[in-house]
Design an enzyme around this catalytic site. Structure first.
Site, PDB file in Angstrom:
ATOM      1  N   CYS A 126      12.594  10.201  -2.662  1.00 35.33           N
ATOM      2  CA  CYS A 126      13.652  10.407  -1.404  1.00 35.33           C
ATOM      3  C   CYS A 126      15.329   9.465  -1.568  1.00 35.33           C
ATOM      4  CB  CYS A 126      12.656   9.036  -0.406  1.00 35.33           C
ATOM      5  SG  CYS A 126      11.404  10.412  -0.213  1.00 35.33           S
ATOM      6  N   HIS A 267      17.220   8.669   6.266  1.00 29.74           N
ATOM      7  CA  HIS A 267      15.935   8.862   5.795  1.00 29.74           C
ATOM      8  C   HIS A 267      14.808   9.130   6.803  1.00 29.74           C
ATOM      9  CE1 HIS A 267      12.654  10.765   3.085  1.00 29.74           C
ATOM     10  NE2 HIS A 267      12.194   8.869   2.867  1.00 29.74           N
ATOM     11  N   ASN A 297       8.496  14.284   6.073  1.00 36.38           N
ATOM     12  CA  ASN A 297       8.982  13.656   5.394  1.00 36.38           C
ATOM     13  C   ASN A 297       9.609  14.543   4.186  1.00 36.38           C
ATOM     14  OD1 ASN A 297      10.171  12.651   3.276  1.00 36.38           O
ATOM     15  ND2 ASN A 297       9.028  10.806   3.368  1.00 36.38           N
TER      16      ASN A 297
HETATM   17  N1  COA Z   1      -5.571  10.007   9.720  1.00 38.96           N
HETATM   18  C1  COA Z   1      -6.641   9.316   9.711  1.00 38.96           C
HETATM   19  N2  COA Z   1      -7.174   8.156   9.036  1.00 38.96           N
HETATM   20  C2  COA Z   1      -6.375   7.782   8.004  1.00 38.96           C
HETATM   21  C3  COA Z   1      -4.988   9.022   7.920  1.00 38.96           C
HETATM   22  C4  COA Z   1      -5.469   9.980   8.731  1.00 38.96           C
HETATM   23  N3  COA Z   1      -4.809  11.330   7.637  1.00 38.96           N
HETATM   24  N4  COA Z   1      -5.001   8.369   6.648  1.00 38.96           N
HETATM   25  C5  COA Z   1      -5.843   7.336   6.248  1.00 38.96           C
HETATM   26  N5  COA Z   1      -6.516   6.433   7.201  1.00 38.96           N
HETATM   27  C6  COA Z   1      -6.588   5.432   8.135  1.00 38.96           C
HETATM   28  C7  COA Z   1      -7.628   4.907   5.604  1.00 38.96           C
HETATM   29  O1  COA Z   1      -8.422   5.493   5.279  1.00 38.96           O
HETATM   30  C8  COA Z   1      -7.640   3.005   6.840  1.00 38.96           C
HETATM   31  O2  COA Z   1      -8.663   3.364   6.988  1.00 38.96           O
HETATM   32  P1  COA Z   1     -10.076   2.201   6.786  1.00 38.96           P
HETATM   33  O3  COA Z   1      -9.369   0.571   8.007  1.00 38.96           O
HETATM   34  O4  COA Z   1     -11.217   2.929   7.599  1.00 38.96           O
HETATM   35  O5  COA Z   1      -9.754   2.103   5.118  1.00 38.96           O
HETATM   36  C9  COA Z   1      -6.642   3.747   8.042  1.00 38.96           C
HETATM   37  O6  COA Z   1      -6.459   5.211   8.231  1.00 38.96           O
HETATM   38  C10 COA Z   1      -5.779   2.179   8.094  1.00 38.96           C
HETATM   39  O7  COA Z   1      -5.143   2.732   6.906  1.00 38.96           O
HETATM   40  P2  COA Z   1      -3.655   2.588   6.472  1.00 38.96           P
HETATM   41  O8  COA Z   1      -2.958   2.567   5.484  1.00 38.96           O
HETATM   42  O9  COA Z   1      -3.691   0.793   6.743  1.00 38.96           O
HETATM   43  O10 COA Z   1      -3.196   3.457   7.870  1.00 38.96           O
HETATM   44  P3  COA Z   1      -1.039   2.830   8.084  1.00 38.96           P
HETATM   45  O11 COA Z   1      -0.876   2.012   9.610  1.00 38.96           O
HETATM   46  O12 COA Z   1      -0.552   2.010   6.996  1.00 38.96           O
HETATM   47  O13 COA Z   1      -0.560   3.917   8.313  1.00 38.96           O
HETATM   48  C11 COA Z   1       0.675   5.368   6.199  1.00 38.96           C
HETATM   49  C12 COA Z   1      -0.503   4.900   6.621  1.00 38.96           C
HETATM   50  C13 COA Z   1       0.541   6.157   5.231  1.00 38.96           C
HETATM   51  C14 COA Z   1       0.835   6.514   7.487  1.00 38.96           C
HETATM   52  C15 COA Z   1       1.839   4.381   6.489  1.00 38.96           C
HETATM   53  O14 COA Z   1       1.206   3.472   5.351  1.00 38.96           O
HETATM   54  C16 COA Z   1       2.781   4.649   5.995  1.00 38.96           C
HETATM   55  O15 COA Z   1       3.956   5.725   6.968  1.00 38.96           O
HETATM   56  N6  COA Z   1       3.619   4.075   4.671  1.00 38.96           N
HETATM   57  C17 COA Z   1       4.988   4.412   4.824  1.00 38.96           C
HETATM   58  C18 COA Z   1       4.517   5.954   3.806  1.00 38.96           C
HETATM   59  C19 COA Z   1       6.215   6.464   3.124  1.00 38.96           C
HETATM   60  O16 COA Z   1       7.387   6.227   4.189  1.00 38.96           O
HETATM   61  N7  COA Z   1       6.021   6.894   2.150  1.00 38.96           N
HETATM   62  C20 COA Z   1       7.060   7.799   1.478  1.00 38.96           C
HETATM   63  C21 COA Z   1       8.525   6.623   0.878  1.00 38.96           C
HETATM   64  S1  COA Z   1       9.875   7.686   0.885  1.00 38.96           S
END
Ligand code: COA
Length: 340
Positions: A126, A267, A297
């Protein structure tokens, strides 16, 4: 005049002359995703700010990283009033080349009608576009290249799966391309003002695409070969911190305040990460575009897609200071401060 002076060419300025973008036709909305996996529109919007993303179609429409890159660059050249024959360098930032060989940049250069010019791909996930921008600026300032283009093009949706096993990444990524065209100028005040580029390979396992069984971190699951693996929480924490540290570092290098920057061109990984940075520096909404809602993204394409949208909206002006900021797999993070 001493010998050292005669060896030093005067630094040149670099102008951004044109920009363009290209998006696949196919759309994948949160409601579409609800039918494919255990998720909801409300959850996705609240956690990421994304409503829909564009998805390329290789078989049906013949779309690819290359075709999107070619279209974006043709549009950028048209907006600059140029043709491919004017270019002497093309860089393509991508983590999803159509083939391992040739570099995407070579075919993009050929298809826009460039001559036998320098053309190569830049990785950096990215951060690829920002890393390419910084290396291009350094080479243009010395006069090595006079008219050049950087394209960011990615089709990462091919490396995720639309089922519960990948619902954390399936909601995030979309495909697209953006391109900028540059030319040297005698006005050395224009172009790159400050830059920062970093990496921490000890955190590689937070975001990676395993190609071999041996690549897996932790549990091996052969069905997930060639599929993005991500520790979302770790990447989120890393991104919130590095985004803000990067902005501080770049402002300090240039000796300016956040209020001096006309646009932060960032980004698009998660709307919450961007709004945390906005809050920390008191950046008004109209100085940091958030378009992740429409595209998700798009990896190396997200920064030039933002630039193009700002330009179309008449929000970029000659003399403005703009800061490009990105982070991604590697882990990597980088910035590029420009005087337009
Ligand atoms: N829909 C519903 N629930 C989901 C889900 C989805 N698409 N994806 C994950 N969950 C669930 C998880 O399983 C978890 O359940 P649990 O509590 O029973 O284990 C719960 O939601 C919370 O998960 P968590 O990973 O803590 O959520 P979050 O608030 O961190 O959001 C992301 C997840 C991926 C959206 C977030 O972590 C994120 O954006 N991270 C950065 C990713 C990024 O920028 N990547 C590219 C970099 S260039």
């Amino acid at each position: 005049m001493n010998a050292a002076q005669t060896l030093q060419p005067p630094p040149l300025g670099v102008r951004i002359l044109g920009c363009g973008s290209a998006l696949p036709v196919g759309r994948l909305t949160n409601v579409d995703l609800e039918k494919l996996m255990d998720t909801s529109d409300e959850w996705i919007v609240q956690r990421t700010g994304i409503h829909e993303r564009r998805v390329f179609d290789r078989e049906g429409r013949g779309e690819s990283t290359r075709t999107l890159g070619v279209t974006a660059l043709k549009r950028a050249l048209a907006s600059a009033g140029m043709t491919g024959a004017d270019l002497d360098l093309v860089l393509v930032a991508t983590m999803t080349p159509d083939m391992m060989c040739p570099p995407v940049a070579c075919r993009v250069a050929a298809e826009v009608g460039a001559g036998h010019i320098a053309a190569w791909d830049v990785g950096g996930a990215c951060c690829g576009f920002v890393f390419a921008l910084n290396s291009l600026a350094a080479q243009m300032r010395t006069g090595l290249y006079k008219t050049a283009a950087v394209v960011g093009s990615d089709t990462l949706t091919q490396h995720t799966r639309y089922d519960n096993s990948c619902r954390d990444t399936a909601i995030l990524f979309g495909d697209g391309a953006g391109a900028l065209v540059f030319q040297t100028t005698d006005d050395a005040s224009r172009g790159l003002v400050a830059q920062a580029m970093h990496s921490d390979g000890s955190c590689w396992q937070d975001l990676y695409v395993p190609q071999h069984v041996q690549d897996f971190y932790g549990e091996v699951d052969e069905s997930l070969l060639s599929t993005v693996r991500m520790n979302g929480r770790a990447v989120f924490k890393f991104a919130v911190k590095t985004f803000q540290d990067l902005i501080c570092e770049t402002l300090d290098m240039a000796g300016i305040q956040a209020s001096d920057v006309a646009q932060f061109i960032c980004h698009q990984s998660n709307a919450r990460i961007l709004s945390a940075a906005r809050d920390r520096f008191g950046i008004p909404e109209d100085r940091m575009l958030v378009n992740i809602g429409k595209y998700g993204n798009t990896v190396a394409a997200s920064v030039p897609l933002c630039y193009d949208e700002l330009m179309q909206a008449g929000r970029l002006h000659e003399g403005d200071l703009v800061m490009f900021v990105a982070f991604g797999g590697g882990l990597t993070w980088g910035s590029s401060l420009w005087r337009l």
